[in-house]
Design a protein around this motif. Structure first.
Motif, PDB file in Angstrom:
ATOM      1  N   PRO A   9     -29.772 -23.006  -8.339  1.00 29.85           N
ATOM      2  CA  PRO A   9     -31.009 -23.613  -8.159  1.00 29.85           C
ATOM      3  C   PRO A   9     -31.767 -23.724  -6.240  1.00 29.85           C
ATOM      4  O   PRO A   9     -32.684 -23.111  -6.237  1.00 29.85           O
ATOM      5  CB  PRO A   9     -31.209 -24.928  -8.822  1.00 29.85           C
ATOM      6  CG  PRO A   9     -29.964 -25.103  -9.491  1.00 29.85           C
ATOM      7  CD  PRO A   9     -28.696 -24.330  -9.135  1.00 29.85           C
ATOM      8  N   ARG A  10     -30.675 -23.944  -6.022  1.00 29.25           N
ATOM      9  CA  ARG A  10     -31.440 -23.564  -4.206  1.00 29.25           C
ATOM     10  C   ARG A  10     -32.097 -21.699  -4.608  1.00 29.25           C
ATOM     11  O   ARG A  10     -32.995 -21.971  -3.383  1.00 29.25           O
ATOM     12  CB  ARG A  10     -30.119 -24.086  -3.390  1.00 29.25           C
ATOM     13  CG  ARG A  10     -30.108 -25.435  -3.052  1.00 29.25           C
ATOM     14  CD  ARG A  10     -31.508 -26.308  -2.594  1.00 29.25           C
ATOM     15  NE  ARG A  10     -31.605 -27.670  -3.027  1.00 29.25           N
ATOM     16  CZ  ARG A  10     -32.486 -28.863  -2.095  1.00 29.25           C
ATOM     17  NH1 ARG A  10     -33.525 -27.673  -1.754  1.00 29.25           N
ATOM     18  NH2 ARG A  10     -32.875 -29.465  -2.932  1.00 29.25           N
ATOM     19  N   SER A  11     -30.431 -21.425  -4.428  1.00 24.96           N
ATOM     20  CA  SER A  11     -30.933 -19.779  -3.844  1.00 24.96           C
ATOM     21  C   SER A  11     -32.456 -19.455  -4.963  1.00 24.96           C
ATOM     22  O   SER A  11     -33.445 -18.850  -4.355  1.00 24.96           O
ATOM     23  CB  SER A  11     -30.609 -19.066  -4.071  1.00 24.96           C
ATOM     24  OG  SER A  11     -30.480 -17.769  -4.502  1.00 24.96           O
ATOM     25  N   GLU A  12     -32.500 -19.321  -6.708  1.00 24.77           N
ATOM     26  CA  GLU A  12     -33.461 -19.302  -7.185  1.00 24.77           C
ATOM     27  C   GLU A  12     -35.069 -20.948  -6.256  1.00 24.77           C
ATOM     28  O   GLU A  12     -35.751 -19.544  -6.545  1.00 24.77           O
ATOM     29  CB  GLU A  12     -33.422 -20.205  -8.260  1.00 24.77           C
ATOM     30  CG  GLU A  12     -34.778 -19.979  -9.460  1.00 24.77           C
ATOM     31  CD  GLU A  12     -34.751 -18.937 -10.035  1.00 24.77           C
ATOM     32  OE1 GLU A  12     -35.934 -18.229 -10.156  1.00 24.77           O
ATOM     33  OE2 GLU A  12     -33.956 -17.588  -9.899  1.00 24.77           O
ATOM     34  N   LEU A  13     -35.124 -21.436  -5.796  1.00 21.64           N
ATOM     35  CA  LEU A  13     -36.274 -21.858  -5.629  1.00 21.64           C
ATOM     36  C   LEU A  13     -36.245 -21.139  -4.184  1.00 21.64           C
ATOM     37  O   LEU A  13     -37.937 -20.817  -3.649  1.00 21.64           O
ATOM     38  CB  LEU A  13     -34.974 -23.347  -5.080  1.00 21.64           C
ATOM     39  CG  LEU A  13     -36.230 -24.152  -4.152  1.00 21.64           C
ATOM     40  CD1 LEU A  13     -37.611 -24.614  -5.137  1.00 21.64           C
ATOM     41  CD2 LEU A  13     -35.831 -25.581  -3.029  1.00 21.64           C
ATOM     42  N   ALA A  14     -35.004 -20.349  -3.414  1.00 20.88           N
ATOM     43  CA  ALA A  14     -35.533 -20.175  -1.770  1.00 20.88           C
ATOM     44  C   ALA A  14     -36.531 -19.033  -2.611  1.00 20.88           C
ATOM     45  O   ALA A  14     -37.811 -18.453  -2.098  1.00 20.88           O
ATOM     46  CB  ALA A  14     -34.772 -20.223  -0.696  1.00 20.88           C
ATOM     47  N   GLN A  15     -35.946 -18.076  -3.554  1.00 25.52           N
ATOM     48  CA  GLN A  15     -36.867 -17.479  -3.915  1.00 25.52           C
ATOM     49  C   GLN A  15     -38.434 -17.319  -4.686  1.00 25.52           C
ATOM     50  O   GLN A  15     -39.191 -16.158  -4.135  1.00 25.52           O
ATOM     51  CB  GLN A  15     -36.049 -16.537  -4.763  1.00 25.52           C
ATOM     52  CG  GLN A  15     -34.840 -15.908  -4.067  1.00 25.52           C
ATOM     53  CD  GLN A  15     -33.955 -15.618  -5.188  1.00 25.52           C
ATOM     54  OE1 GLN A  15     -33.451 -14.132  -5.878  1.00 25.52           O
ATOM     55  NE2 GLN A  15     -32.402 -15.306  -4.964  1.00 25.52           N
ATOM     56  N   PHE A  16     -37.875 -18.183  -5.397  1.00 25.40           N
ATOM     57  CA  PHE A  16     -39.644 -18.792  -6.128  1.00 25.40           C
ATOM     58  C   PHE A  16     -40.622 -18.670  -4.805  1.00 25.40           C
ATOM     59  O   PHE A  16     -42.326 -18.469  -4.914  1.00 25.40           O
ATOM     60  CB  PHE A  16     -39.023 -19.943  -6.457  1.00 25.40           C
ATOM     61  CG  PHE A  16     -40.416 -20.414  -7.074  1.00 25.40           C
ATOM     62  CD1 PHE A  16     -40.597 -19.390  -8.119  1.00 25.40           C
ATOM     63  CD2 PHE A  16     -41.405 -21.352  -7.455  1.00 25.40           C
ATOM     64  CE1 PHE A  16     -42.660 -20.309  -9.069  1.00 25.40           C
ATOM     65  CE2 PHE A  16     -41.797 -21.987  -7.598  1.00 25.40           C
ATOM     66  CZ  PHE A  16     -42.548 -21.541  -8.461  1.00 25.40           C
ATOM     67  N   LEU A  17     -39.817 -19.627  -3.697  1.00 26.06           N
ATOM     68  CA  LEU A  17     -41.158 -20.126  -2.478  1.00 26.06           C
ATOM     69  C   LEU A  17     -41.808 -18.801  -1.922  1.00 26.06           C
ATOM     70  O   LEU A  17     -42.307 -18.790  -1.355  1.00 26.06           O
ATOM     71  CB  LEU A  17     -40.334 -21.141  -1.811  1.00 26.06           C
ATOM     72  CG  LEU A  17     -40.131 -22.330  -2.281  1.00 26.06           C
ATOM     73  CD1 LEU A  17     -39.279 -22.896  -1.023  1.00 26.06           C
ATOM     74  CD2 LEU A  17     -41.732 -23.056  -2.787  1.00 26.06           C
ATOM     75  N   ARG A  18     -40.547 -18.023  -1.749  1.00 26.66           N
ATOM     76  CA  ARG A  18     -41.273 -16.849  -0.825  1.00 26.66           C
ATOM     77  C   ARG A  18     -41.713 -16.100  -1.591  1.00 26.66           C
ATOM     78  O   ARG A  18     -43.477 -15.418  -1.349  1.00 26.66           O
ATOM     79  CB  ARG A  18     -39.604 -15.491  -0.299  1.00 26.66           C
ATOM     80  CG  ARG A  18     -38.908 -16.039   0.226  1.00 26.66           C
ATOM     81  CD  ARG A  18     -38.044 -15.616   0.474  1.00 26.66           C
ATOM     82  NE  ARG A  18     -36.969 -14.874   0.056  1.00 26.66           N
ATOM     83  CZ  ARG A  18     -35.343 -16.261   0.021  1.00 26.66           C
ATOM     84  NH1 ARG A  18     -35.630 -16.643   0.726  1.00 26.66           N
ATOM     85  NH2 ARG A  18     -34.994 -15.596  -0.947  1.00 26.66           N
ATOM     86  N   THR A  19     -41.637 -15.926  -2.811  1.00 26.80           N
ATOM     87  CA  THR A  19     -42.408 -15.083  -3.828  1.00 26.80           C
ATOM     88  C   THR A  19     -44.027 -15.753  -4.174  1.00 26.80           C
ATOM     89  O   THR A  19     -45.290 -14.760  -4.276  1.00 26.80           O
ATOM     90  CB  THR A  19     -42.490 -15.004  -5.654  1.00 26.80           C
ATOM     91  OG1 THR A  19     -42.154 -15.874  -5.827  1.00 26.80           O
ATOM     92  CG2 THR A  19     -40.924 -13.151  -5.105  1.00 26.80           C
TER      93      THR A  19
END
Length: 283
Positions: A9-19
């Protein structure tokens, strides 16, 4: 980096925020364009400024670090990144592992498709907001409860009518049991709303006019009910036992609606509904 960390979830959150950050231009959020940018979108510093948080803190979030984030911060971040209701819900799910509080939006009505679904149901069916304001209904619901369209907005609320309409109380042999459970459900709905002020206003108004509501509201009990049975005494046909199921409808604009379908129990109630609503379709 392992496959497990990529899907965390944290990695997914990081990528989501960047996009989400990359798709915005400064002018989209009221900031000056400034000089030439090496990468598209807002800078981290600009997002941190808009969300009223330190740059380091926001950077750690984009790096996928396991840091605690509060609900108010996530709300500010959702506004800063101009997230849609669906994206806001996704943000909360990734950051806190739970759904975001439901926004209270007062809609004018329902879609034509949802209204057609109601109209195709041969028995009563209604759509209400999370605050229990009726938005739509079918002909059978009007036959059972009267014409909702002729009521003022306050009277077109399921909880208000339950406690203030003497005719509705007379129709329900188990009124006290049903009314007490309704208060418990309403308190749970209020707690799930992002802004519960409208819920509290209705509760305060009901407490002034209904001693029963005031007493049960003060108990602070909660209950979740998605289906059940209800007995109603109709002046034309007598006692009818209904089974009901309530489904949630998530709208693209963030609204969450409740769609409730009623059907008569087999036997005598089926026969009486034939007289009230017309022929019952074959199963």
């Amino acid at each position: 980096m392992t496959a497990a960390s990529l899907s965390s979830p944290r990695s997914e959150l990081a990528q989501f925020l960047r996009t989400r950050r990359a798709r915005l231009r400064p002018s989209d959020v009221g900031l000056p364009e400034g000089g030439r940018r090496r990468t598209p979108g807002l800078r981290r510093e600009e997002v941190a400024q808009l969300a009223d948080v330190g740059v380091s803190w926001y950077t750690w979030l984009e790096q996928g670090r396991d840091i605690h984030v509060s609900e108010p911060f996530l709300e500010r971040l959702a506004q800063a990144l101009r997230l849609t209701p669906s994206e806001r819900a996704h943000l909360f799910a990734l950051a806190q592992g739970r759904p975001a509080a439901s926004p209270l939006i007062a809609p004018a009505g329902v879609s034509e498709a949802l209204q057609r679904v109601l109209d195709m149901h041969p028995f009563p069916a209604v759509v209400a907001t999370m605050r229990w304001d009726y938005l739509a209904w079918n002909a059978a619901a009007v036959r059972l409860h009267g014409d909702f369209s002729k009521l003022t907005p306050l009277l077109r609320n399921g909880l208000w009518s339950l406690f203030t309409d003497p005719a509705k109380r007379r129709m329900m042999p188990a009124w006290e049991q049903h009314a007490r459970a309704s208060v418990q459900r309403f308190r749970l709905d209020a707690a799930r709303s992002a802004d519960r002020s409208a819920f509290d206003e209705l509760a305060a108004a009901l407490s002034r006019v209904s001693p029963e509501f005031a007493r049960w509201w003060g108990d602070h009990d909660v209950v979740e009910v998605g289906e059940g049975s209800k007995e109603l005494i109709h002046p034309d046909v007598g006692l009818v036992r209904f089974e009901y199921v309530t489904l949630t409808q998530a709208e693209p604009d963030g609204r969450v609606l409740r769609v409730t379908f009623y059907s008569p129990q087999a036997g005598e109630s089926e026969e009486r509904t034939r007289r009230l609503f017309g022929p019952i379709p074959a199963g």
